[in-house]
Design a protein around this motif. Structure first.
Motif, mmCIF file in Angstrom:
data_model
loop_
_atom_site.group_PDB
_atom_site.id
_atom_site.type_symbol
_atom_site.label_atom_id
_atom_site.label_comp_id
_atom_site.label_asym_id
_atom_site.label_seq_id
_atom_site.Cartn_x
_atom_site.Cartn_y
_atom_site.Cartn_z
ATOM 1 N N GLY A 1 -35.875 -6.057 -5.978
ATOM 2 C CA GLY A 1 -35.564 -6.867 -5.395
ATOM 3 C C GLY A 1 -33.857 -7.302 -5.171
ATOM 4 O O GLY A 1 -33.822 -6.463 -5.996
ATOM 5 N N PRO A 2 -33.117 -7.986 -4.528
ATOM 6 C CA PRO A 2 -32.441 -8.501 -5.025
ATOM 7 C C PRO A 2 -32.071 -9.652 -6.384
ATOM 8 O O PRO A 2 -33.455 -9.562 -6.460
ATOM 9 C CB PRO A 2 -31.276 -9.508 -3.927
ATOM 10 C CG PRO A 2 -33.071 -9.899 -3.401
ATOM 11 C CD PRO A 2 -33.956 -9.151 -3.606
ATOM 12 N N HIS A 3 -30.802 -8.784 -6.629
ATOM 13 C CA HIS A 3 -30.571 -8.958 -7.958
ATOM 14 C C HIS A 3 -30.108 -11.121 -8.209
ATOM 15 O O HIS A 3 -30.324 -11.324 -6.826
ATOM 16 C CB HIS A 3 -29.337 -9.264 -8.750
ATOM 17 C CG HIS A 3 -29.236 -7.679 -9.139
ATOM 18 N ND1 HIS A 3 -27.822 -7.434 -8.867
ATOM 19 C CD2 HIS A 3 -30.130 -6.713 -9.329
ATOM 20 C CE1 HIS A 3 -27.815 -5.838 -8.710
ATOM 21 N NE2 HIS A 3 -28.912 -6.164 -9.202
ATOM 22 N N GLY A 4 -31.868 -11.497 -9.261
ATOM 23 C CA GLY A 4 -31.513 -13.092 -9.057
ATOM 24 C C GLY A 4 -33.069 -13.499 -8.755
ATOM 25 O O GLY A 4 -34.270 -12.356 -9.004
ATOM 26 N N PRO A 5 -33.163 -14.752 -9.319
ATOM 27 C CA PRO A 5 -34.630 -14.740 -8.749
ATOM 28 C C PRO A 5 -35.582 -15.038 -7.945
ATOM 29 O O PRO A 5 -36.577 -15.607 -7.745
ATOM 30 C CB PRO A 5 -34.846 -16.911 -9.184
ATOM 31 C CG PRO A 5 -33.018 -16.903 -9.086
ATOM 32 C CD PRO A 5 -32.352 -16.005 -9.011
ATOM 33 N N PHE A 6 -35.030 -14.653 -6.620
ATOM 34 C CA PHE A 6 -35.695 -14.941 -5.282
ATOM 35 C C PHE A 6 -36.663 -13.988 -5.540
ATOM 36 O O PHE A 6 -37.855 -14.790 -4.863
ATOM 37 C CB PHE A 6 -34.456 -13.969 -4.302
ATOM 38 C CG PHE A 6 -35.489 -14.290 -2.714
ATOM 39 C CD1 PHE A 6 -35.162 -15.518 -2.420
ATOM 40 C CD2 PHE A 6 -35.053 -12.709 -1.582
ATOM 41 C CE1 PHE A 6 -35.750 -15.096 -0.511
ATOM 42 C CE2 PHE A 6 -36.362 -13.015 -1.154
ATOM 43 C CZ PHE A 6 -36.889 -14.450 -0.191
ATOM 44 N N PHE A 7 -37.041 -12.916 -5.152
ATOM 45 C CA PHE A 7 -38.444 -12.544 -5.622
ATOM 46 C C PHE A 7 -39.429 -13.702 -5.757
ATOM 47 O O PHE A 7 -40.599 -13.609 -5.717
ATOM 48 C CB PHE A 7 -38.125 -11.040 -5.872
ATOM 49 C CG PHE A 7 -38.311 -10.239 -4.837
ATOM 50 C CD1 PHE A 7 -38.056 -10.495 -3.123
ATOM 51 C CD2 PHE A 7 -38.730 -8.381 -4.822
ATOM 52 C CE1 PHE A 7 -38.214 -9.589 -2.724
ATOM 53 C CE2 PHE A 7 -38.342 -7.903 -3.849
ATOM 54 C CZ PHE A 7 -38.177 -8.478 -2.547
ATOM 55 N N HIS B 1 -14.971 -4.078 1.161
ATOM 56 C CA HIS B 1 -15.579 -5.219 1.123
ATOM 57 C C HIS B 1 -15.109 -6.510 0.555
ATOM 58 O O HIS B 1 -14.840 -5.616 -0.415
ATOM 59 C CB HIS B 1 -17.045 -4.235 1.316
ATOM 60 C CG HIS B 1 -18.214 -5.272 0.806
ATOM 61 N ND1 HIS B 1 -18.918 -5.783 0.148
ATOM 62 C CD2 HIS B 1 -19.791 -4.892 2.450
ATOM 63 C CE1 HIS B 1 -20.147 -6.242 0.701
ATOM 64 N NE2 HIS B 1 -20.064 -5.906 1.491
ATOM 65 N N PRO B 2 -15.789 -7.631 0.721
ATOM 66 C CA PRO B 2 -15.579 -8.553 -0.588
ATOM 67 C C PRO B 2 -16.661 -8.094 -1.986
ATOM 68 O O PRO B 2 -16.073 -8.533 -2.793
ATOM 69 C CB PRO B 2 -16.942 -9.579 0.279
ATOM 70 C CG PRO B 2 -16.969 -10.165 1.551
ATOM 71 C CD PRO B 2 -16.790 -7.833 1.681
ATOM 72 N N LEU B 3 -17.253 -7.308 -2.141
ATOM 73 C CA LEU B 3 -18.120 -7.185 -3.370
ATOM 74 C C LEU B 3 -17.046 -5.736 -4.012
ATOM 75 O O LEU B 3 -17.821 -5.155 -4.647
ATOM 76 C CB LEU B 3 -19.023 -6.566 -3.229
ATOM 77 C CG LEU B 3 -20.151 -7.722 -3.312
ATOM 78 C CD1 LEU B 3 -21.589 -8.164 -2.798
ATOM 79 C CD2 LEU B 3 -20.153 -9.344 -4.086
ATOM 80 N N GLU B 4 -16.841 -4.995 -3.550
ATOM 81 C CA GLU B 4 -15.810 -4.050 -3.550
ATOM 82 C C GLU B 4 -15.302 -4.361 -5.236
ATOM 83 O O GLU B 4 -14.044 -5.209 -5.174
ATOM 84 C CB GLU B 4 -14.860 -3.490 -2.741
ATOM 85 C CG GLU B 4 -13.697 -2.503 -3.018
ATOM 86 C CD GLU B 4 -14.437 -1.159 -3.061
ATOM 87 O OE1 GLU B 4 -14.229 -0.333 -4.672
ATOM 88 O OE2 GLU B 4 -15.188 -0.931 -2.359
ATOM 89 N N VAL C 1 -22.001 -12.105 -8.156
ATOM 90 C CA VAL C 1 -21.575 -10.728 -9.448
ATOM 91 C C VAL C 1 -22.372 -11.588 -10.131
ATOM 92 O O VAL C 1 -22.628 -10.619 -11.192
ATOM 93 C CB VAL C 1 -20.036 -10.920 -9.178
ATOM 94 C CG1 VAL C 1 -19.416 -10.540 -10.568
ATOM 95 C CG2 VAL C 1 -19.504 -10.393 -8.033
ATOM 96 N N PHE C 2 -22.126 -12.628 -10.519
ATOM 97 C CA PHE C 2 -22.851 -13.825 -11.529
ATOM 98 C C PHE C 2 -25.168 -12.407 -12.218
ATOM 99 O O PHE C 2 -24.779 -11.915 -13.212
ATOM 100 C CB PHE C 2 -22.933 -14.555 -12.271
ATOM 101 C CG PHE C 2 -24.352 -15.396 -13.216
ATOM 102 C CD1 PHE C 2 -23.364 -15.062 -14.452
ATOM 103 C CD2 PHE C 2 -25.108 -15.517 -12.993
ATOM 104 C CE1 PHE C 2 -23.835 -15.704 -15.210
ATOM 105 C CE2 PHE C 2 -26.407 -16.390 -13.914
ATOM 106 C CZ PHE C 2 -25.362 -15.831 -15.318
#
Length: 431
Positions: free
Chosen positions: A17-23, A276-279, A165-166
């Protein structure tokens, strides 16, 4: 996961999933609704963000074993639903193939087509594999007949960049330093885990420097008094660029755009490349742009802006060109002419130019803004869910809606076409 009262016979199997606690939060909510929930993890980063050990299934074998393993797992756990983020990385594509053979519903999450204040939720596939690819605007209008909605404006800024990013850095830290028991599946991107971690770390450390560079470059463009065209760059390692675009690198896209600009644009027009903002600097974009501009004799008319907000540059642009970037939808919302390469859900003849690139830069055709507004309305009634994966407030707003959509027997597209649009929040998330 706590199972709660047995109100459903559904079994949800989560992959990456996306990085982090969402899933993990989504899994807990589905379990509270009575579903059985499992998570397959492929490294320590996956494990850290899924704290319930009882429902965690580590996969430590070689990648070649995965297709048979997922097919067996679907049968053994009586899986009814597969949940994943992005549908093109090899382990996900192989899992989707197994799920389709077994009649399992596939739930795909992606960054929002109308990002950043919405995320994408579809069944079966996203981006170039979305059902939207085969759906014309006329059919969308038919489904919207009878609905009335005051649509929110196109969001102008990315609301949770630092959290994104974190979490990316934290994920790769665990994969880099605590991954001894996982040696089977390699990352789906070209960089090693060590390189990914230090790319995130460097990006976080250099944010203040990049901000100063961005402010200066933007100021020079906004006070230059010249007409300009905006080239919206994708992340080169992003699936939509890699798997649904015609270029093998951003450098190839840059060379194509600059060549078309040099041949077709009036001599007083300029070209602005916006990253891109995350480049994160893993490819030398500034160098590639300078080199191509010099080769075509337009070095003094080509600019580079690193990340940041898009709205200020779009507001004064003459046109936009991209490789299936979702940022193009902000250009369409403003009625700007758009030239897009590759496959994207917004590539509809009503609002995307089919002109050759040099002709586009000379006399770009404008989009049918009414058609785009209907298209955007359709997305907000179906695949675009208010919220975000990374900020705490965005996750809360997303979780209030998404579990019910997943538990529904109807795909959001089918529900709308049957005259039963699903309830959802259209409010924007603020940081």
């Amino acid at each position: 996961m706590p199972t709660g009262p047995a109100r459903t016979d559904r079994c949800f199997l989560f992959l990456q999933g996306p990085h982090g606690p969402f899933f993990s939060r989504l899994g807990a909510m589905l379990a509270a609704a009575g579903a059985r929930v499992w998570r397959v993890g492929f490294n320590r980063g996956d494990a850290v963000f899924w704290p319930d050990r009882a429902s965690y299934l580590p996969f430590r074998d070689e990648a070649a074993c995965w297709p048979d393993h997922i097919a067996d797992l679907i049968v053994a756990k009586r899986v009814t639903d597969l949940v994943l983020y992005g549908d093109t990385r090899p382990i996900h594509a192989q899992a989707i193939a197994a799920a389709e053979r077994a009649g399992v519903t596939v739930h795909v999450f992606e960054e929002g087509y109308l990002r950043p204040y919405w995320v994408t939720y579809e069944r079966g596939g996203a981006n170039g594999n979305s059902r939207l690819m085969q759906m014309g605007v006329d059919r969308m209008r038919d489904a919207l007949s009878g609905l009335d909605l005051d649509l929110p404006d196109a969001p102008a800024r990315w609301g949770d960049m630092r959290q994104h990013v974190f979490y990316g850095m934290a994920y790769h830290f665990h994969v880099l330093f605590r991954n001894a028991s996982y040696r089977g599946v390699r990352p789906h991107r070209a960089l090693s885990v060590r390189q990914e971690f230090f790319v995130y770390l460097r990006r976080l450390a250099l944010m203040p420097v990049h901000m100063i560079d961005r402010i200066q470059a933007t100021w020079l463009i906004q006070t230059g008094g010249f007409p300009y065209h905006l080239a919206l760059l994708q992340l080169e390692h992003d699936a939509s660029f890699r798997d649904h675009g015609p270029f093998d690198s951003n450098a190839a896209f840059v060379r194509t755009v600059i060549a078309g600009f040099a041949r077709g644009a009036p001599g007083h027009h300029h070209l602005v490349f916006k990253t891109h903002p995350l480049e994160d600097g893993r490819t030398p974009l500034r160098r590639d742009i300078r080199r191509a501009a010099a080769e075509h004799g337009v070095a003094d008319r080509v600019h580079y802006v690193r990340g940041g907000k898009l709205a200020g540059l779009l507001n004064n642009a003459r046109s936009a060109v991209t490789v299936n970037s979702t940022a193009a939808q902000q250009a369409l919302w403003r009625g700007l002419p758009l030239k897009a390469f590759g496959k994207a859900v917004y590539l509809k003849p009503e609002f995307v130019s089919d002109q050759p690139l040099e002709t586009f830069f000379r006399t770009p055709t404008r989009p049918d803004s009414r058609a785009y507004r209907d298209y955007r309305h359709y997305l907000l009634e179906t695949s675009q869910i208010a919220g975000s994966f990374y900020s705490a407030r965005g996750r809360r707003q997303l979780l209030r809606q998404i579990a019910d959509l997943m538990l529904s027997p109807e795909d959001p597209y089918d529900a709308l076409h049957a005259g039963r649009p699903s309830p959802r929040h259209h409010l924007q998330v603020v940081k």
